[in-house]
Structure formats: C-alpha cells, structure tokens
Design a protein around this motif. Structure first.
Motif, PDB file in Angstrom:
ATOM      1  N   PRO A  52       0.837  -1.202   0.000  1.00  0.00           N
ATOM      2  CA  PRO A  52       0.000   0.000   0.000  1.00  0.00           C
ATOM      3  C   PRO A  52       0.872   1.253   0.000  1.00  0.00           C
ATOM      4  N   VAL A  53       0.317   2.320  -0.551  1.00  0.00           N
ATOM      5  CA  VAL A  53       0.999   3.615  -0.591  1.00  0.00           C
ATOM      6  C   VAL A  53       0.306   4.547   0.392  1.00  0.00           C
ATOM      7  N   VAL A  54       1.073   5.116   1.302  1.00  0.00           N
ATOM      8  CA  VAL A  54       0.546   6.084   2.274  1.00  0.00           C
ATOM      9  C   VAL A  54       1.054   7.466   1.886  1.00  0.00           C
ATOM     10  N   LEU A  55       0.115   8.388   1.693  1.00  0.00           N
ATOM     11  CA  LEU A  55       0.432   9.762   1.309  1.00  0.00           C
ATOM     12  C   LEU A  55       0.448  10.647   2.548  1.00  0.00           C
ATOM     13  N   VAL A  56       1.485  11.463   2.675  1.00  0.00           N
ATOM     14  CA  VAL A  56       1.706  12.280   3.876  1.00  0.00           C
ATOM     15  C   VAL A  56       1.718  13.747   3.454  1.00  0.00           C
ATOM     16  N   HIS A  57       0.693  14.497   3.866  1.00  0.00           N
ATOM     17  CA  HIS A  57       0.522  15.876   3.410  1.00  0.00           C
ATOM     18  C   HIS A  57       1.572  16.811   3.995  1.00  0.00           C
ATOM     19  N   GLY A  58       1.580  18.032   3.512  1.00  0.00           N
ATOM     20  CA  GLY A  58       2.508  19.045   3.995  1.00  0.00           C
ATOM     21  C   GLY A  58       1.912  19.910   5.091  1.00  0.00           C
ATOM     22  N   GLY A  78      -3.416   1.035 -10.225  1.00  0.00           N
ATOM     23  CA  GLY A  78      -3.551  -0.228  -9.514  1.00  0.00           C
ATOM     24  C   GLY A  78      -3.032  -0.255  -8.099  1.00  0.00           C
ATOM     25  N   TYR A  79      -2.714   0.895  -7.516  1.00  0.00           N
ATOM     26  CA  TYR A  79      -2.210   0.920  -6.153  1.00  0.00           C
ATOM     27  C   TYR A  79      -3.352   1.045  -5.139  1.00  0.00           C
ATOM     28  N   CYS A  80      -3.150   0.445  -3.973  1.00  0.00           N
ATOM     29  CA  CYS A  80      -3.977   0.738  -2.813  1.00  0.00           C
ATOM     30  C   CYS A  80      -3.394   1.988  -2.155  1.00  0.00           C
ATOM     31  N   VAL A  81      -4.194   3.044  -2.076  1.00  0.00           N
ATOM     32  CA  VAL A  81      -3.696   4.347  -1.656  1.00  0.00           C
ATOM     33  C   VAL A  81      -4.437   4.815  -0.411  1.00  0.00           C
ATOM     34  N   PHE A  82      -3.667   5.322   0.545  1.00  0.00           N
ATOM     35  CA  PHE A  82      -4.222   5.799   1.804  1.00  0.00           C
ATOM     36  C   PHE A  82      -3.578   7.146   2.153  1.00  0.00           C
ATOM     37  N   SER A  83      -4.266   7.924   2.949  1.00  0.00           N
ATOM     38  CA  SER A  83      -3.709   9.206   3.397  1.00  0.00           C
ATOM     39  C   SER A  83      -4.221   9.517   4.791  1.00  0.00           C
ATOM     40  N   LEU A  84      -3.439  10.254   5.541  1.00  0.00           N
ATOM     41  CA  LEU A  84      -3.784  10.563   6.924  1.00  0.00           C
ATOM     42  C   LEU A  84      -3.725  12.050   7.173  1.00  0.00           C
ATOM     43  N   ASP A  85      -4.434  12.481   8.222  1.00  0.00           N
ATOM     44  CA  ASP A  85      -4.239  13.796   8.818  1.00  0.00           C
ATOM     45  C   ASP A  85      -3.279  13.638   9.993  1.00  0.00           C
ATOM     46  N   TYR A  86      -2.398  14.602  10.167  1.00  0.00           N
ATOM     47  CA  TYR A  86      -1.486  14.573  11.314  1.00  0.00           C
ATOM     48  C   TYR A  86      -1.202  16.005  11.751  1.00  0.00           C
ATOM     49  N   GLY A  87      -0.671  16.135  12.940  1.00  0.00           N
ATOM     50  CA  GLY A  87      -0.233  17.442  13.421  1.00  0.00           C
ATOM     51  C   GLY A  87      -1.360  18.425  13.653  1.00  0.00           C
ATOM     52  N   GLN A  88      -2.546  17.919  14.075  1.00  0.00           N
ATOM     53  CA  GLN A  88      -3.672  18.799  14.343  1.00  0.00           C
ATOM     54  C   GLN A  88      -3.441  19.592  15.633  1.00  0.00           C
ATOM     55  N   LEU A  89      -3.895  20.842  15.654  1.00  0.00           N
ATOM     56  CA  LEU A  89      -3.890  21.651  16.863  1.00  0.00           C
ATOM     57  C   LEU A  89      -5.329  21.907  17.299  1.00  0.00           C
ATOM     58  N   PRO A  90      -5.586  21.964  18.593  1.00  0.00           N
ATOM     59  CA  PRO A  90      -6.952  22.184  19.077  1.00  0.00           C
ATOM     60  C   PRO A  90      -7.542  23.481  18.524  1.00  0.00           C
TER      61      PRO A  90
END
Length: 284
Positions: A52-58, A78-90
């Motif tokens: 799987p490919v994990v995409l990491v935003h800027g 044909g890739y399994c693609v995933f992405s996440l949110d990270y570094g959230q502030l309240p």
C-alpha cells in the motif's frame, strides 16, 4: 487563548504561502475518496503492486486536499492508496501539520500500523510533500518505522530545514516572536534550519538501511531553498530535479505536489522501479 490564536492566525496566510499551502476549499469527509478507490480499507494490494501507498501531506494541508491529483493517479495505476491527517492543533480545523514533528511521526506510526493490518502486508511505501517528505524520516529513525517502509518518495521535502521563505530571518527583529511560534505552532519552528529535531534527525547520516529513497525537487522552489538542500546523501538515494527531466517544467513548491504530471510519473517510477519508463514533458 482566543486572543493569542487570533494573532497567530493573522500570520498563517504568510506562513501558508511560505510553506506551499493550497487555497482549495477543505474537503468535508473521507467518503468521496473512498468512492474514488482511495482510503478504501478493503483494498488488497496486487502482485504487481504488493505494498500500500501512504500519502503524507505538507504543513497546513490535510489528508484529502493535498492529494486530489496524485491519489487518483496512483489508484488508476492499480495501487492501494491511503492518506492521513497529522499534526492537528486544538481549535484549528482542516489545516494540519502544525503540531510537533516528533508527535506527528508517532501519528504516522500508528496510521501505518492500521494500514498494514487492513491490507495484510508487512511494509508500505510512503510519498510525502514538503514536511510530509521529511517527517517520515523521523518516524523511521525514532518511532520504529524503518522495518515497515520499503520506499520513501519526497516531493520538495525540507530534509535539512527551511527559513520559511526568509521569514525566520526577520525573527531577531521581533523579540519573543520565535518563542511565540514555538509555543503555538511547534510544527513550524521544528522545520526551521537548525531546530533540535532536524539536528537529531540528520545526525549520523540522512538515511536508514533497507529503505529506498527518492527526492523530487524543482529548481523553482521558493520555500525550501536552496533547493538542493532537499537532497539526501546515502547508499540508496535517487535525487531528481524536475527540470533535468523536462526543461520546460515551471512547477514551484506548491505545484510539484498538487498537479505536476512529470513529478507524478517520476513518483510512479520510484514506487515500481522494475517497470520504470522514461520521464519526459509528456509523461502522465
């Protein structure tokens, strides 16, 4: 705190420009991406694309808007693609990557484990833009990720830091400004040249054994400058300049991750080097 955030948010447009943030309207939910075959946890990697490919935003990006170009491009191949949110502030919706880089790396670690469990695989490939191309190196070096990553592709990554398009040069003229940024937006100060996390990350070498690294840069980058500071040194590193592949390419820091089909094609080559094809101005 509301007053402090109001003051901080007045700085964000300039910082957003400096860090290559898009001005697209933030997406409301993951559902549209699932319907597009992206962030689909029932996806099983194929024999042709076994990881799987994990995409990491800027910085100031999010899991959807950063990848409206590249994610469908990879899904169609044909890739399994995933992405996440990270570094959230309240209290700061949609615009992420502002939390401490080390904490963001732990969020990536948790997310990779989730993807591995869902897909039944032992390793992922990571593709990141800007901070998202550098932060995974923190994950691999300090959060147990080295054995779970096959390849890291960085699109305009700030591997050795940035001066936020010159903004940090102004900090000495405003007493307390740097401490203010460190307190309220640590993800920004962590990316400054000479930060503690960057010094620790690059101490002893840029890479970890067993991971294939590709850095894709543009000579028109106005954020991570000089652009060659994005490059990595190591035994399994491929540093690429877009204009060496297509002299007519004028993409800068933002466009390389959002819309540049030359960068997309070179990313696909990095993910599947055994079937790589020449990247030219007409690639895509």
């Amino acid at each position: 705190m509301k007053l402090r955030w109001s003051r901080t948010l007045t700085l964000l447009p300039a910082l957003a420009l400096a860090l290559g943030v898009t001005t697209t309207v933030p997406a409301a939910a993951d559902a549209p991406t699932v319907r597009s075959g992206w962030n689909n946890y029932s996806c099983k990697p194929s024999a042709d694309h076994p990881r799987p490919v994990v995409l990491v935003h800027g910085t100031l990006g999010n899991a959807i808007d950063n990848w409206l170009g590249l994610a469908p491009y990879l899904v169609a191949r044909g890739y399994c693609v995933f992405s996440l949110d990270y570094g959230q502030l309240p209290g700061v919706p949609f615009f992420h990557g502002l939390g401490p880089v080390d904490a963001s790396a732990q969020q990536l670690a948790d997310y990779v484990d989730r993807v591995l469990a869902a897909t039944g695989t032992s390793k992922v490939d990571l593709v990141g833009h800007s901070q998202g191309g550098m932060m995974p190196r923190v994950y691999m070096k300090f959060h147990g990720g080295a054995g779970k990553v096959n390849a890291l592709v960085g699109l305009a990554p700030d591997n050795h830091g940035t001066d936020l398009d010159g903004l940090t040069r102004l900090l000495p003229y405003f007493p307390g400004a740097q401490q203010y940024l460190e307190k309220l937006t640590p993800g920004l100060s962590d990316q400054m040249v000479g930060s503690d996390i960057l010094n620790r990350l690059n101490d002893g070498g840029d890479t970890v054994p067993g991971v294939h690294y590709t850095v894709i840069s543009t000579k028109y980058d106005e954020v991570v400058t000089p652009y060659r500071t994005q490059f990595l040194n190591g035994p399994d590193v491929h540093n690429v300049v877009l204009q060496d592949l297509c002299a007519a390419d004028i993409s800068e820091h933002v466009a390389i991750g959002l819309v540049d089909r030359v960068a997309f094609h070179e990313t696909a080559n990095a993910l599947d080097p055994a079937h790589a094809t020449p990247t030219t101005c007409t690639s895509g």
